[in-house]
Motif scaffolding. Structure first.
Motif, PDB file in Angstrom:
ATOM      1  N   GLU A  96      45.608  22.627  60.151  1.00  0.00           N
ATOM      2  CA  GLU A  96      45.777  21.890  61.868  1.00  0.00           C
ATOM      3  C   GLU A  96      46.906  20.938  61.752  1.00  0.00           C
ATOM      4  OE1 GLU A  96      42.390  19.952  64.475  1.00  0.00           O
ATOM      5  OE2 GLU A  96      42.036  19.647  62.209  1.00  0.00           O
ATOM      6  N   THR A  97      47.399  20.225  60.528  1.00  0.00           N
ATOM      7  CA  THR A  97      48.364  19.365  60.654  1.00  0.00           C
ATOM      8  C   THR A  97      49.622  19.996  60.814  1.00  0.00           C
ATOM      9  OG1 THR A  97      48.303  19.280  58.404  1.00  0.00           O
ATOM     10  CG2 THR A  97      46.982  17.507  59.352  1.00  0.00           C
ATOM     11  N   ALA A  98      49.538  21.257  60.636  1.00  0.00           N
ATOM     12  CA  ALA A  98      51.230  22.011  60.463  1.00  0.00           C
ATOM     13  C   ALA A  98      51.235  22.581  62.020  1.00  0.00           C
ATOM     14  CB  ALA A  98      50.977  23.219  59.656  1.00  0.00           C
ATOM     15  N   ILE A  99      50.249  22.525  62.922  1.00  0.00           N
ATOM     16  CA  ILE A  99      50.373  23.238  64.157  1.00  0.00           C
ATOM     17  C   ILE A  99      51.254  22.340  65.279  1.00  0.00           C
ATOM     18  CG2 ILE A  99      49.088  24.016  65.951  1.00  0.00           C
ATOM     19  CD1 ILE A  99      46.650  24.594  64.201  1.00  0.00           C
ATOM     20  N   THR A 100      52.315  23.012  65.649  1.00  0.00           N
ATOM     21  CA  THR A 100      53.247  22.221  66.501  1.00  0.00           C
ATOM     22  C   THR A 100      53.687  22.927  67.811  1.00  0.00           C
ATOM     23  OG1 THR A 100      55.274  23.240  65.212  1.00  0.00           O
ATOM     24  CG2 THR A 100      54.387  20.980  64.353  1.00  0.00           C
ATOM     25  N   GLU A 101      53.296  24.525  67.703  1.00  0.00           N
ATOM     26  CA  GLU A 101      53.875  25.150  68.847  1.00  0.00           C
ATOM     27  C   GLU A 101      52.535  25.121  69.785  1.00  0.00           C
ATOM     28  OE1 GLU A 101      56.910  26.324  69.199  1.00  0.00           O
ATOM     29  OE2 GLU A 101      57.510  25.120  67.455  1.00  0.00           O
ATOM     30  N   ASP A 102      52.807  25.955  71.065  1.00  0.00           N
ATOM     31  CA  ASP A 102      51.961  26.027  71.979  1.00  0.00           C
ATOM     32  C   ASP A 102      51.254  27.179  72.022  1.00  0.00           C
ATOM     33  OD1 ASP A 102      50.579  25.806  74.430  1.00  0.00           O
ATOM     34  OD2 ASP A 102      51.928  26.963  75.754  1.00  0.00           O
ATOM     35  N   VAL A 103      50.159  27.022  70.817  1.00  0.00           N
ATOM     36  CA  VAL A 103      49.139  28.104  70.316  1.00  0.00           C
ATOM     37  C   VAL A 103      47.875  27.589  70.613  1.00  0.00           C
ATOM     38  CG1 VAL A 103      50.819  29.265  68.946  1.00  0.00           C
ATOM     39  CG2 VAL A 103      49.406  27.345  67.918  1.00  0.00           C
ATOM     40  N   HIS A 104      46.906  28.359  70.542  1.00  0.00           N
ATOM     41  CA  HIS A 104      45.337  28.030  70.811  1.00  0.00           C
ATOM     42  C   HIS A 104      44.854  28.110  69.267  1.00  0.00           C
ATOM     43  CE1 HIS A 104      41.585  27.471  72.239  1.00  0.00           C
ATOM     44  NE2 HIS A 104      41.008  28.755  71.497  1.00  0.00           N
ATOM     45  N   ALA A 105      44.185  26.764  68.904  1.00  0.00           N
ATOM     46  CA  ALA A 105      43.724  26.688  67.590  1.00  0.00           C
ATOM     47  C   ALA A 105      42.065  27.048  67.642  1.00  0.00           C
ATOM     48  CB  ALA A 105      44.012  25.403  67.020  1.00  0.00           C
ATOM     49  N   ILE A 106      41.707  27.715  66.807  1.00  0.00           N
ATOM     50  CA  ILE A 106      40.405  27.996  66.668  1.00  0.00           C
ATOM     51  C   ILE A 106      39.519  27.489  65.390  1.00  0.00           C
ATOM     52  CG2 ILE A 106      38.431  29.829  66.784  1.00  0.00           C
ATOM     53  CD1 ILE A 106      40.450  31.556  68.064  1.00  0.00           C
ATOM     54  N   GLU A 107      38.680  26.683  65.537  1.00  0.00           N
ATOM     55  CA  GLU A 107      38.009  26.157  64.174  1.00  0.00           C
ATOM     56  C   GLU A 107      37.316  27.352  63.568  1.00  0.00           C
ATOM     57  OE1 GLU A 107      34.217  23.209  63.454  1.00  0.00           O
ATOM     58  OE2 GLU A 107      35.312  23.050  65.225  1.00  0.00           O
TER      59      GLU A 107
END
Length: 146
Positions: A96-107
């Protein structure tokens, strides 16, 4: 994954992060907030190379869910992985801490799942200077994780 633990190193964990599945904003999966890893069978994965702990996390989740993910591309650059996902080339597993772009994150909904541990490490026989101690204390205070 487990925290860094080597006899020759002094390591102090300063943060933890969950792994997330990232998809493009246009993906049919983008409407989801939570998903079980087994539901991703058949999806095309874009992954980080074996040099990253993400590779071990993906293998662990795959083993627990009894399938091999269809890996279509590996990269040494997290930004490349995210841009490919952003352009709907595939999906990825990323801390989660590496996500920087405009993407959708799913748990991930899985009960048993790896976690991303971040640590400050230095050789056990290294004498810490005052400046190094200040930097370590600054990081630990910044993250409120000690």
């Amino acid at each position: 994954m487990s925290p860094l633990n080597q006899e020759s190193l002094h390591a102090q964990e300063f943060a933890q992060s969950n792994f997330k599945i990232i998809v493009s904003q246009n993906s049919p999966l983008a409407s989801l907030t939570k998903i079980s890893f087994k539901e991703l069978k058949g999806q095309s994965f874009i992954t980080l190379s074996e040099n990253f702990v993400h590779d071990k996390a993906l293998k662990q989740l795959s083993h627990l869910n009894h399938f091999r993910p269809k890996i279509i591309f590996k990269s040494n650059d997290p930004q490349v992985v995210q841009r490919m996902v952003q352009n709907d080339v595939g999906i990825s597993l990323l801390a989660e801490t590496a996500i920087t772009e405009d993407v959708h994150a799913i748990e991930l909904a899985d009960d048993s799942q790896p976690h991303f541990h971040m640590s400050i490490a230095y050789r056990s026989d290294h004498l810490i200077t005052d400046f190094e101690r200040q930097v370590i204390d600054w990081i630990l205070n910044l993250t409120n994780y000690h």
